[in-house]
Write a protein that holds these residues in place. Structure first.
Motif, PDB file in Angstrom:
ATOM      1  N   ASP A 120       0.830  -1.202   0.000  1.00 13.41           N
ATOM      2  CA  ASP A 120       0.000   0.000   0.000  1.00 13.41           C
ATOM      3  C   ASP A 120       0.868   1.256   0.000  1.00 13.41           C
ATOM      4  O   ASP A 120       2.087   1.207   0.174  1.00 13.41           O
ATOM      5  N   ALA A 121       0.201   2.367  -0.200  1.00 15.78           N
ATOM      6  CA  ALA A 121       0.942   3.629  -0.307  1.00 15.78           C
ATOM      7  C   ALA A 121       1.164   4.215   1.077  1.00 15.78           C
ATOM      8  O   ALA A 121       0.240   4.407   1.848  1.00 15.78           O
ATOM      9  N   ARG A 122       2.399   4.404   1.451  1.00 13.12           N
ATOM     10  CA  ARG A 122       2.698   5.061   2.717  1.00 13.12           C
ATOM     11  C   ARG A 122       3.844   6.032   2.535  1.00 13.12           C
ATOM     12  O   ARG A 122       4.369   6.193   1.428  1.00 13.12           O
ATOM     13  N   ALA A 123       4.236   6.602   3.639  1.00 19.52           N
ATOM     14  CA  ALA A 123       5.227   7.686   3.555  1.00 19.52           C
ATOM     15  C   ALA A 123       6.641   7.158   3.364  1.00 19.52           C
ATOM     16  O   ALA A 123       7.562   7.548   4.067  1.00 19.52           O
ATOM     17  N   VAL A 124       6.835   6.232   2.445  1.00 19.69           N
ATOM     18  CA  VAL A 124       8.194   5.759   2.193  1.00 19.69           C
ATOM     19  C   VAL A 124       8.595   6.130   0.775  1.00 19.69           C
ATOM     20  O   VAL A 124       8.951   5.271  -0.022  1.00 19.69           O
ATOM     21  N   SER A 125       8.540   7.403   0.481  1.00 25.23           N
ATOM     22  CA  SER A 125       8.966   7.924  -0.807  1.00 25.23           C
ATOM     23  C   SER A 125       8.288   7.227  -1.988  1.00 25.23           C
ATOM     24  O   SER A 125       8.955   6.508  -2.735  1.00 25.23           O
ATOM     25  N   PRO A 126       6.979   7.376  -2.138  1.00 24.66           N
ATOM     26  CA  PRO A 126       6.320   6.773  -3.301  1.00 24.66           C
ATOM     27  C   PRO A 126       6.777   7.453  -4.586  1.00 24.66           C
ATOM     28  O   PRO A 126       7.445   8.484  -4.562  1.00 24.66           O
ATOM     29  N   ALA A 127       6.382   6.855  -5.682  1.00 25.21           N
ATOM     30  CA  ALA A 127       6.858   7.313  -6.985  1.00 25.21           C
ATOM     31  C   ALA A 127       6.536   8.780  -7.234  1.00 25.21           C
ATOM     32  O   ALA A 127       7.242   9.455  -7.975  1.00 25.21           O
ATOM     33  N   GLN A 155      13.047  -0.660   3.961  1.00 19.34           N
ATOM     34  CA  GLN A 155      12.192  -0.036   4.972  1.00 19.34           C
ATOM     35  C   GLN A 155      10.713  -0.301   4.684  1.00 19.34           C
ATOM     36  O   GLN A 155       9.918  -0.512   5.598  1.00 19.34           O
ATOM     37  N   HIS A 156      10.369  -0.293   3.407  1.00 16.00           N
ATOM     38  CA  HIS A 156       8.991  -0.551   3.008  1.00 16.00           C
ATOM     39  C   HIS A 156       8.565  -1.969   3.442  1.00 16.00           C
ATOM     40  O   HIS A 156       7.504  -2.157   4.026  1.00 16.00           O
ATOM     41  N   ILE A 157       9.426  -2.941   3.154  1.00 14.46           N
ATOM     42  CA  ILE A 157       9.096  -4.334   3.490  1.00 14.46           C
ATOM     43  C   ILE A 157       9.097  -4.518   5.006  1.00 14.46           C
ATOM     44  O   ILE A 157       8.232  -5.200   5.567  1.00 14.46           O
ATOM     45  N   GLU A 158      10.040  -3.864   5.703  1.00 14.39           N
ATOM     46  CA  GLU A 158      10.063  -3.960   7.164  1.00 14.39           C
ATOM     47  C   GLU A 158       8.766  -3.407   7.759  1.00 14.39           C
ATOM     48  O   GLU A 158       8.194  -3.996   8.676  1.00 14.39           O
ATOM     49  N   ALA A 159       8.297  -2.271   7.211  1.00 18.17           N
ATOM     50  CA  ALA A 159       7.053  -1.680   7.720  1.00 18.17           C
ATOM     51  C   ALA A 159       5.872  -2.621   7.488  1.00 18.17           C
ATOM     52  O   ALA A 159       4.995  -2.772   8.355  1.00 18.17           O
ATOM     53  N   ASP A 160       5.857  -3.292   6.338  1.00 18.72           N
ATOM     54  CA  ASP A 160       4.786  -4.250   6.059  1.00 18.72           C
ATOM     55  C   ASP A 160       4.836  -5.446   7.011  1.00 18.72           C
ATOM     56  O   ASP A 160       3.796  -5.974   7.424  1.00 18.72           O
ATOM     57  N   LEU A 161       6.055  -5.878   7.346  1.00 19.12           N
ATOM     58  CA  LEU A 161       6.206  -6.992   8.288  1.00 19.12           C
ATOM     59  C   LEU A 161       5.723  -6.578   9.675  1.00 19.12           C
ATOM     60  O   LEU A 161       4.977  -7.301  10.333  1.00 19.12           O
ATOM     61  N   LEU A 162       6.151  -5.400  10.113  1.00 15.79           N
ATOM     62  CA  LEU A 162       5.792  -4.911  11.443  1.00 15.79           C
ATOM     63  C   LEU A 162       4.288  -4.768  11.583  1.00 15.79           C
ATOM     64  O   LEU A 162       3.717  -5.067  12.633  1.00 15.79           O
ATOM     65  N   SER A 178       8.020  -0.166  -9.484  1.00 14.85           N
ATOM     66  CA  SER A 178       7.187   0.938  -9.971  1.00 14.85           C
ATOM     67  C   SER A 178       6.403   1.564  -8.812  1.00 14.85           C
ATOM     68  O   SER A 178       6.228   2.778  -8.759  1.00 14.85           O
ATOM     69  N   GLU A 179       5.960   0.756  -7.856  1.00 19.17           N
ATOM     70  CA  GLU A 179       5.200   1.333  -6.749  1.00 19.17           C
ATOM     71  C   GLU A 179       6.060   2.216  -5.853  1.00 19.17           C
ATOM     72  O   GLU A 179       5.569   3.172  -5.264  1.00 19.17           O
ATOM     73  N   LEU A 180       7.340   1.876  -5.728  1.00 23.01           N
ATOM     74  CA  LEU A 180       8.207   2.659  -4.849  1.00 23.01           C
ATOM     75  C   LEU A 180       9.029   3.694  -5.616  1.00 23.01           C
ATOM     76  O   LEU A 180       9.770   4.471  -5.007  1.00 23.01           O
ATOM     77  N   GLY A 181       8.913   3.676  -6.927  1.00 23.33           N
ATOM     78  CA  GLY A 181       9.635   4.668  -7.718  1.00 23.33           C
ATOM     79  C   GLY A 181      11.140   4.470  -7.707  1.00 23.33           C
ATOM     80  O   GLY A 181      11.915   5.420  -7.676  1.00 23.33           O
ATOM     81  N   VAL A 182      11.570   3.195  -7.699  1.00 21.44           N
ATOM     82  CA  VAL A 182      13.006   2.888  -7.719  1.00 21.44           C
ATOM     83  C   VAL A 182      13.274   1.931  -8.881  1.00 21.44           C
ATOM     84  O   VAL A 182      12.345   1.385  -9.476  1.00 21.44           O
ATOM     85  N   GLY A 183      14.536   1.725  -9.195  1.00 23.86           N
ATOM     86  CA  GLY A 183      14.890   0.798 -10.258  1.00 23.86           C
ATOM     87  C   GLY A 183      14.777  -0.652  -9.796  1.00 23.86           C
ATOM     88  O   GLY A 183      14.808  -0.939  -8.595  1.00 23.86           O
ATOM     89  N   ARG A 184      14.638  -1.560 -10.768  1.00 19.05           N
ATOM     90  CA  ARG A 184      14.541  -2.980 -10.399  1.00 19.05           C
ATOM     91  C   ARG A 184      15.817  -3.478  -9.748  1.00 19.05           C
ATOM     92  O   ARG A 184      15.782  -4.373  -8.912  1.00 19.05           O
ATOM     93  N   SER A 185      16.956  -2.892 -10.125  1.00 21.39           N
ATOM     94  CA  SER A 185      18.209  -3.357  -9.513  1.00 21.39           C
ATOM     95  C   SER A 185      18.220  -3.024  -8.017  1.00 21.39           C
ATOM     96  O   SER A 185      18.750  -3.791  -7.209  1.00 21.39           O
ATOM     97  N   SER A 186      17.602  -1.888  -7.628  1.00 23.58           N
ATOM     98  CA  SER A 186      17.529  -1.552  -6.202  1.00 23.58           C
ATOM     99  C   SER A 186      16.639  -2.550  -5.461  1.00 23.58           C
ATOM    100  O   SER A 186      16.926  -2.925  -4.318  1.00 23.58           O
ATOM    101  N   VAL A 187      15.569  -2.972  -6.106  1.00 21.61           N
ATOM    102  CA  VAL A 187      14.702  -3.984  -5.493  1.00 21.61           C
ATOM    103  C   VAL A 187      15.490  -5.272  -5.278  1.00 21.61           C
ATOM    104  O   VAL A 187      15.437  -5.887  -4.209  1.00 21.61           O
ATOM    105  N   ARG A 188      16.257  -5.647  -6.317  1.00 16.83           N
ATOM    106  CA  ARG A 188      17.051  -6.888  -6.199  1.00 16.83           C
ATOM    107  C   ARG A 188      18.068  -6.790  -5.064  1.00 16.83           C
ATOM    108  O   ARG A 188      18.297  -7.752  -4.344  1.00 16.83           O
ATOM    109  N   GLU A 189      18.696  -5.609  -4.912  1.00 19.02           N
ATOM    110  CA  GLU A 189      19.673  -5.441  -3.831  1.00 19.02           C
ATOM    111  C   GLU A 189      19.001  -5.665  -2.471  1.00 19.02           C
ATOM    112  O   GLU A 189      19.536  -6.348  -1.603  1.00 19.02           O
ATOM    113  N   ALA A 190      17.809  -5.102  -2.296  1.00 14.84           N
ATOM    114  CA  ALA A 190      17.090  -5.279  -1.031  1.00 14.84           C
ATOM    115  C   ALA A 190      16.705  -6.739  -0.820  1.00 14.84           C
ATOM    116  O   ALA A 190      16.784  -7.262   0.297  1.00 14.84           O
TER     117      ALA A 190
END
Lengths: 262, 262
Positions: free
Chosen positions: B5-12, B28-35, B53-65
């Motif tokens: 969902d959309a929260r204050a973690v720098s959306p696109a 941080q987004h995934i940690e917030a969802d877990l919490l 696309s939901e977080l407005g970051v590149g796919r490589s950043s998603v892979r790093e996380a």
């Protein structure tokens, strides 16, 4: 900088590496260099493109491995150019332990009650070690860095609840560090950070913050006294009562039937 | 799958994210969802491109996380297509703890002697918990899974040194798991794995493997006996002597002046 040498970790000349696992090749390579002492704290890692070409993997795989090392507290990455840029080996375990514990508690991999029980075990070991060390010395042990934090907590009315709890956490960690065991200190930092939000969330459950904070301050001093007089058993009992008391008062753990209160 | 969902973690829609830190936004987004319980063990993470696309970051950043979460034991990633592919929340802390401890020992973030001392603290707590639990029951505690490992170690001549030490490690871990504290069990797994190579490397220092392995087998049984009879102090003393004895014999730690042997 320590040179990256060629070893049996899938060099560029070998069979192509599965790109989905290429980051693990990078991680294993750096781990082997650390184990062999070819990389030590303070060393710079080779540049991303250097590692990528030497290991026959893509730069994105190198970056994935670097992120892992960063979160585990093994490297610090810096942006910009010049001799201070890039990734530096730092070996700061407490950061990694905190990330791990926090995420595992968030994902329910760890029960908060087990976190508290483990805290009790480690803190009892810390004060035992300190009390025995103090008892063995004619002039006692210098707990200065820990006592300074207690002095800061005594500034009535000028310390917010969150600041008080941060100083409280720092006091317990200072004792662990004074005991000289970096493994226990970093585990304690991880345990505490993983339940930090619960600890703060418990404050509104308290009948009186003034009363509780006064009691906590008194208990801290009494733990220090027991350590300084070299009474390990007294110090253990006091640290256990101190930790269990706060969590019970904030309804963080259930009191009566819990084995913690034995 | 739990929706992101959309929260204050720098959306696109917000200000552009520094690409060098974009992986932290994902974490941080995934940690917030877990919490918040929006993600629980067994859930699939959204696909890489969806998260990107939901977080407005590149796919490589998603892979790093995702790599970070994988190493910390939070997710399991599977290749291929179909409902079982992608990243699944698993929350298996011991894997992450082992990686962290192993790398920190390799990078000299942890002294191996502190690792051994911490093992002593945790193992003493485990056998205390088990002995007290056993003493509180009319029929005693069932240590079956741990005892089965001891039976396997009794197969004279058919167990190699490496196999014996692996069964030995599994026995100690089984006790931790039987004590019901997942935090302590995963810390113990991490501690043991971080010094595994040293433990095995110590075997050639032994005057006689047959003699040492026979003694270790006897000591394991005597620890189980002390637990079953509910004698916590005896169990603690035996587990301490057992661990310290082996490390001393293999010259892994120095014996006389070391506080371990107190």
């Amino acid at each position: 900088m320590t040179a990256v040498d060629a070893r049996a970790v899938s060099p560029a000349s070998a069979a192509p590496i599965d790109p989905r696992r290429a980051w693990q090749v990078v991680l294993q390579h750096i781990e082997a260099d650390l184990l062999a002492g070819r990389l030590v704290p303070g060393d710079h890692l080779p540049a991303e493109r250097t590692l990528a070409s030497e290991l026959g993997v893509g730069r994105s795989s190198v970056r994935e491995a670097l992120r892992v090392l960063e979160v585990l507290g093994l490297i610090r990455t810096q942006t910009g150019s010049g001799p201070q840029s890039g990734a530096i080996i730092v070996a700061r375990p407490s950061g990694g332990m905190s990330s791990l514990m926090r995420l595992q508690v968030a994902a329910q991999g760890f029960d908060v009650r087990d976190v508290v029980k483990t805290r009790l075990v480690l803190e009892a070991a810390v004060v035992t070690e300190l009390a025995e060390a103090s008892g063995a010395r004619v002039d006692g042990l210098d707990l200065g860095p820990a006592v300074e934090l207690l002095d800061a907590m005594d500034a009535d009315g000028r310390v917010s609840e969150a600041e008080f709890l941060a100083l409280d956490a720092a006091f317990h960690l200072a004792l662990a560090e004074l005991s000289g065991n970096a493994v226990i200190a970093s585990m304690m930092a991880g345990l505490r950070n993983s339940i930090e939000s619960y600890v703060l969330a418990g404050v509104p459950n308290l009948p009186s913050w003034a009363e509780t904070s006064g009691r906590l301050r008194h208990e801290h001093r009494s733990i220090v006294d027991a350590i300084e007089t070299g009474d390990a058993e007294l110090a253990r009992g006091r640290v256990r009562a101190h930790i269990t008391g706060y969590y019970t008062e904030t309804n963080f753990i259930s009191a009566p039937a819990d084995p913690l209160t034995r």
